[in-house]
Write a protein that holds these residues in place. Structure first.
Motif, PDB file in Angstrom:
ATOM      1  N   LEU A  15       0.827  -1.206   0.000  1.00 32.63           N
ATOM      2  CA  LEU A  15       0.000   0.000   0.000  1.00 32.63           C
ATOM      3  C   LEU A  15       0.863   1.258   0.000  1.00 32.63           C
ATOM      4  CD1 LEU A  15      -2.672  -1.195   2.595  1.00 32.63           C
ATOM      5  CD2 LEU A  15      -3.110  -0.702   0.180  1.00 32.63           C
ATOM      6  N   ASP A  16       1.871   1.277   0.862  1.00 31.78           N
ATOM      7  CA  ASP A  16       2.725   2.466   0.993  1.00 31.78           C
ATOM      8  C   ASP A  16       3.528   2.744  -0.274  1.00 31.78           C
ATOM      9  OD1 ASP A  16       1.826   2.722   3.589  1.00 31.78           O
ATOM     10  OD2 ASP A  16       3.591   1.778   4.495  1.00 31.78           O
ATOM     11  N   LYS A  17       3.889   1.696  -1.006  1.00 28.49           N
ATOM     12  CA  LYS A  17       4.731   1.860  -2.190  1.00 28.49           C
ATOM     13  C   LYS A  17       3.931   1.881  -3.492  1.00 28.49           C
ATOM     14  CE  LYS A  17       9.095   0.066  -0.336  1.00 28.49           C
ATOM     15  NZ  LYS A  17      10.170  -0.960  -0.486  1.00 28.49           N
ATOM     16  N   ASN A  18       2.617   1.999  -3.354  1.00 27.92           N
ATOM     17  CA  ASN A  18       1.776   2.137  -4.545  1.00 27.92           C
ATOM     18  C   ASN A  18       1.922   0.932  -5.482  1.00 27.92           C
ATOM     19  OD1 ASN A  18      -0.153   3.669  -5.975  1.00 27.92           O
ATOM     20  ND2 ASN A  18       1.418   4.442  -7.371  1.00 27.92           N
ATOM     21  N   VAL A  19       2.053  -0.244  -4.875  1.00 26.57           N
ATOM     22  CA  VAL A  19       2.224  -1.479  -5.642  1.00 26.57           C
ATOM     23  C   VAL A  19       0.854  -2.035  -6.028  1.00 26.57           C
ATOM     24  CG1 VAL A  19       2.854  -3.929  -5.401  1.00 26.57           C
ATOM     25  CG2 VAL A  19       4.478  -2.141  -4.740  1.00 26.57           C
ATOM     26  N   ARG A  20       0.748  -2.474  -7.249  1.00 25.02           N
ATOM     27  CA  ARG A  20      -0.432  -3.215  -7.702  1.00 25.02           C
ATOM     28  C   ARG A  20      -0.156  -4.697  -7.437  1.00 25.02           C
ATOM     29  NH1 ARG A  20      -2.058  -4.221 -13.961  1.00 25.02           N
ATOM     30  NH2 ARG A  20      -4.252  -4.827 -13.720  1.00 25.02           N
ATOM     31  N   LEU A  21      -0.765  -5.213  -6.391  1.00 27.27           N
ATOM     32  CA  LEU A  21      -0.493  -6.575  -5.943  1.00 27.27           C
ATOM     33  C   LEU A  21      -1.593  -7.515  -6.422  1.00 27.27           C
ATOM     34  CD1 LEU A  21       0.881  -8.779  -4.272  1.00 27.27           C
ATOM     35  CD2 LEU A  21      -0.278  -7.866  -2.234  1.00 27.27           C
ATOM     36  N   ILE A  22      -1.178  -8.534  -7.177  1.00 27.35           N
ATOM     37  CA  ILE A  22      -2.103  -9.556  -7.667  1.00 27.35           C
ATOM     38  C   ILE A  22      -1.618 -10.901  -7.136  1.00 27.35           C
ATOM     39  CG2 ILE A  22      -3.111 -10.654  -9.713  1.00 27.35           C
ATOM     40  CD1 ILE A  22      -2.477  -8.006 -11.217  1.00 27.35           C
ATOM     41  N   ASP A  23      -2.494 -11.568  -6.408  1.00 32.48           N
ATOM     42  CA  ASP A  23      -2.153 -12.825  -5.746  1.00 32.48           C
ATOM     43  C   ASP A  23      -2.622 -13.988  -6.620  1.00 32.48           C
ATOM     44  OD1 ASP A  23      -2.227 -15.129  -3.972  1.00 32.48           O
ATOM     45  OD2 ASP A  23      -2.041 -13.717  -2.304  1.00 32.48           O
ATOM     46  N   TYR A  24      -1.737 -14.938  -6.890  1.00 30.97           N
ATOM     47  CA  TYR A  24      -2.123 -16.096  -7.707  1.00 30.97           C
ATOM     48  C   TYR A  24      -3.346 -16.812  -7.137  1.00 30.97           C
ATOM     49  CZ  TYR A  24       2.602 -15.712  -9.733  1.00 30.97           C
ATOM     50  OH  TYR A  24       3.756 -15.274 -10.357  1.00 30.97           O
ATOM     51  N   GLU A  25      -3.442 -16.826  -5.810  1.00 31.94           N
ATOM     52  CA  GLU A  25      -4.538 -17.546  -5.166  1.00 31.94           C
ATOM     53  C   GLU A  25      -5.896 -16.921  -5.474  1.00 31.94           C
ATOM     54  OE1 GLU A  25      -5.580 -19.349  -0.715  1.00 31.94           O
ATOM     55  OE2 GLU A  25      -3.790 -18.121  -1.016  1.00 31.94           O
ATOM     56  N   THR A  26      -5.898 -15.652  -5.836  1.00 30.75           N
ATOM     57  CA  THR A  26      -7.159 -14.952  -6.083  1.00 30.75           C
ATOM     58  C   THR A  26      -7.528 -14.912  -7.562  1.00 30.75           C
ATOM     59  OG1 THR A  26      -6.050 -12.804  -6.255  1.00 30.75           O
ATOM     60  CG2 THR A  26      -6.760 -13.492  -4.058  1.00 30.75           C
ATOM     61  N   LEU A  27      -6.712 -15.493  -8.417  1.00 33.46           N
ATOM     62  CA  LEU A  27      -7.015 -15.532  -9.846  1.00 33.46           C
ATOM     63  C   LEU A  27      -8.021 -16.648 -10.114  1.00 33.46           C
ATOM     64  CD1 LEU A  27      -3.386 -14.992 -11.138  1.00 33.46           C
ATOM     65  CD2 LEU A  27      -5.324 -13.530 -11.753  1.00 33.46           C
ATOM     66  N   THR A  28      -9.238 -16.274 -10.427  1.00 37.74           N
ATOM     67  CA  THR A  28     -10.308 -17.257 -10.598  1.00 37.74           C
ATOM     68  C   THR A  28     -11.097 -16.984 -11.871  1.00 37.74           C
ATOM     69  OG1 THR A  28     -11.821 -15.893  -9.279  1.00 37.74           O
ATOM     70  CG2 THR A  28     -10.580 -17.601  -8.105  1.00 37.74           C
ATOM     71  N   SER A  29     -11.741 -18.025 -12.368  1.00 38.51           N
ATOM     72  CA  SER A  29     -12.638 -17.895 -13.514  1.00 38.51           C
ATOM     73  C   SER A  29     -13.928 -17.221 -13.079  1.00 38.51           C
ATOM     74  CB  SER A  29     -12.933 -19.271 -14.096  1.00 38.51           C
ATOM     75  OG  SER A  29     -13.570 -20.091 -13.120  1.00 38.51           O
ATOM     76  N   ALA A  30     -14.804 -16.972 -14.037  1.00 36.89           N
ATOM     77  CA  ALA A  30     -16.074 -16.297 -13.724  1.00 36.89           C
ATOM     78  C   ALA A  30     -16.909 -17.082 -12.730  1.00 36.89           C
ATOM     79  CB  ALA A  30     -16.858 -16.062 -15.018  1.00 36.89           C
ATOM     80  N   ASP A  31     -16.760 -18.422 -12.723  1.00 37.97           N
ATOM     81  CA  ASP A  31     -17.545 -19.242 -11.784  1.00 37.97           C
ATOM     82  C   ASP A  31     -16.803 -19.532 -10.484  1.00 37.97           C
ATOM     83  OD1 ASP A  31     -15.640 -20.971 -12.710  1.00 37.97           O
ATOM     84  OD2 ASP A  31     -17.041 -22.526 -13.384  1.00 37.97           O
TER      85      ASP A  31
END
Length: 403
Positions: free
Chosen positions: A107-123
């Motif tokens: 948050l402090d470093k203005n990083v766009r954080l994307i976690d592999y665990e949260t990558l999901t399909s529409a379902d």
């Protein structure tokens, strides 16, 4: 032009995996003409710097000038580069105390954080994971533990093998007696565990036959949630109700515990759901399980004997159900031997990396670098522009140290 960097892993203990293998890096460069890709030098990867060089991938000391950075494990504190997009397993979405500072640094470093665990399909299904190799290594470690406990056979550990093909050469050394093995779960992890047992020639039987029949050969069964969870008040089992309201169910696992020698636990567990069995049940005379390969490794979760994670170098311990205490491994026939390594895919890093990178190329990069109609990247983004995104606003009190 977008520039992608493959990150050198910095977390201790060392993780030899990589999100993108040398050949896959070359494939990505060929598939996306307006893309530049570099790899940070590393002496610990399962693929050497020379492997990348041979695929015409530039090796660099730093990835500071990259737009998007792919790692595997958490980036050590203080090492996030400001204003970058990062992909890695952050272990923050369950409000893990040990990574609160990492989330705040993003948050402090203005990083766009994307976690592999949260990558999901529409379902809602995960589209990238190391689960298969967790199951493969977890089951193999369970078999290794059985051989060690009863002094029946000696096989190399998975991490001592070059890759999966090399590990499979150990199968001929395994001589199992007439035992019953239960696998919980139905996803990638459980399927990986089943691969090993089927590769060993262990016969699969239905849960009903497993409980009610005797066999003259080693057998295993695969248990889904409906097999060992029953609704309160005698209602019919509903999968949708179980996932929405697991608190309305109670465990029916003990019927399997009475005839199982080796349990390979691969099922996701919701803390609101019933535990698989209690410590008190494990003290009963007809509780038969002597070895548990807890692939899920939920500490003090659904399996009471999983009191701590173990390491690749020291994978097993004994648990005394009567006292609830950990004991030296293989120290007493009355104990349960527990394998609870929490980074199992690291034991076969080459294969795990290859499968993971293939899913990354197929399921993630097209959405990241092209059209994303199902908003896969958006839904997986935890932090952006110095704030938690709307999907992860529930982490605010956690980030602020209020919970």
């Amino acid at each position: 032009m977008t520039k992608i960097g493959i990150l050198k892993e910095g977390k201790i203990p060392v993780d030899k995996r990589v999100a993108i293998t040398p050949h896959q890096a070359s494939q990505i460069k060929e598939s996306f003409s307006d893309l530049e890709l570099v790899c940070q030098k590393s002496e610990i990867r399962c693929f050497s710097d020379q492997d990348y060089i041979e695929e015409s991938i530039e090796m660099v000391d730093h990835v500071d000038d990259c737009d998007i950075i792919f790692g595997v494990k958490e980036v050590p504190l203080g090492q996030l580069i400001p204003d970058k997009t990062y992909f890695f397993f952050s272990h923050t979405i369950k409000k893990q105390d040990y990574n609160r500072e990492l989330l705040n640094e993003a948050l402090d470093k203005n990083v766009r954080l994307i976690d592999y665990e949260t990558l999901t399909s529409a379902d809602g299904q995960r589209i990238i994971a190391f689960g298969r190799y967790a199951g493969i290594v977890g089951a193999y470690n369970g078999i290794w533990s059985f051989g060690k406990r009863y002094n029946l056979f000696n096989i190399r550990r998975a991490h001592e093998c070059f890759d999966l093909a090399d590990m499979r050469t150990e199968y001929d050394k395994v001589k199992l007696p007439v035992i019953k093995i239960a696998i919980t779960g139905g996803g990638r992890v459980a399927k990986g565990a089943m691969e090993v047992l089927l590769g060993l020639g262990v016969r699969q039987v239905t849960p009903e036959r497993y409980v009610n029949e005797d066999f003259n050969e080693p057998v295993f069964t695969q248990l889904n949630s409906r097999d060992y969870n029953k609704p309160e008040e005698g209602r019919e089992f509903s999968r949708a109700e179980f996932f929405d309201h697991p608190e309305h169910f109670e465990s029916d696992f003990f019927q399997y515990a009475k005839c199982t020698d080796l349990l390979i636990a691969c099922a996701f567990w919701n803390p609101a759901a019933p535990v698989l069995f209690t410590r008190e049940q494990a003290t009963l005379r007809d509780f038969k399980i002597k070895i548990i390969a807890d692939v899920t490794c939920d500490i003090e979760g659904s399996i009471p004997s999983t009191v701590r994670p173990t390491t690749i170098d020291d994978p097993v311990f004994d648990f005394d159900a009567t006292t609830g205490a950990e004991k030296p491994v293989f120290s007493d026939e009355g104990n349960i031997t527990v394998m609870s390594v929490d980074n199992l895919p690291c034991e076969l890093p080459r294969n795990a990396s290859e499968d993971f990178g293939a899913e990354l190329i197929k399921n993630v990069l097209p959405c990241l670098l092209g059209e994303d109609p199902d908003r896969i990247i958006e839904r997986a983004t935890i932090t952006d522009k110095g704030k938690l995104t709307s999907h992860y606003a529930y982490l605010q009190d956690y980030a602020d140290g209020k919970e």
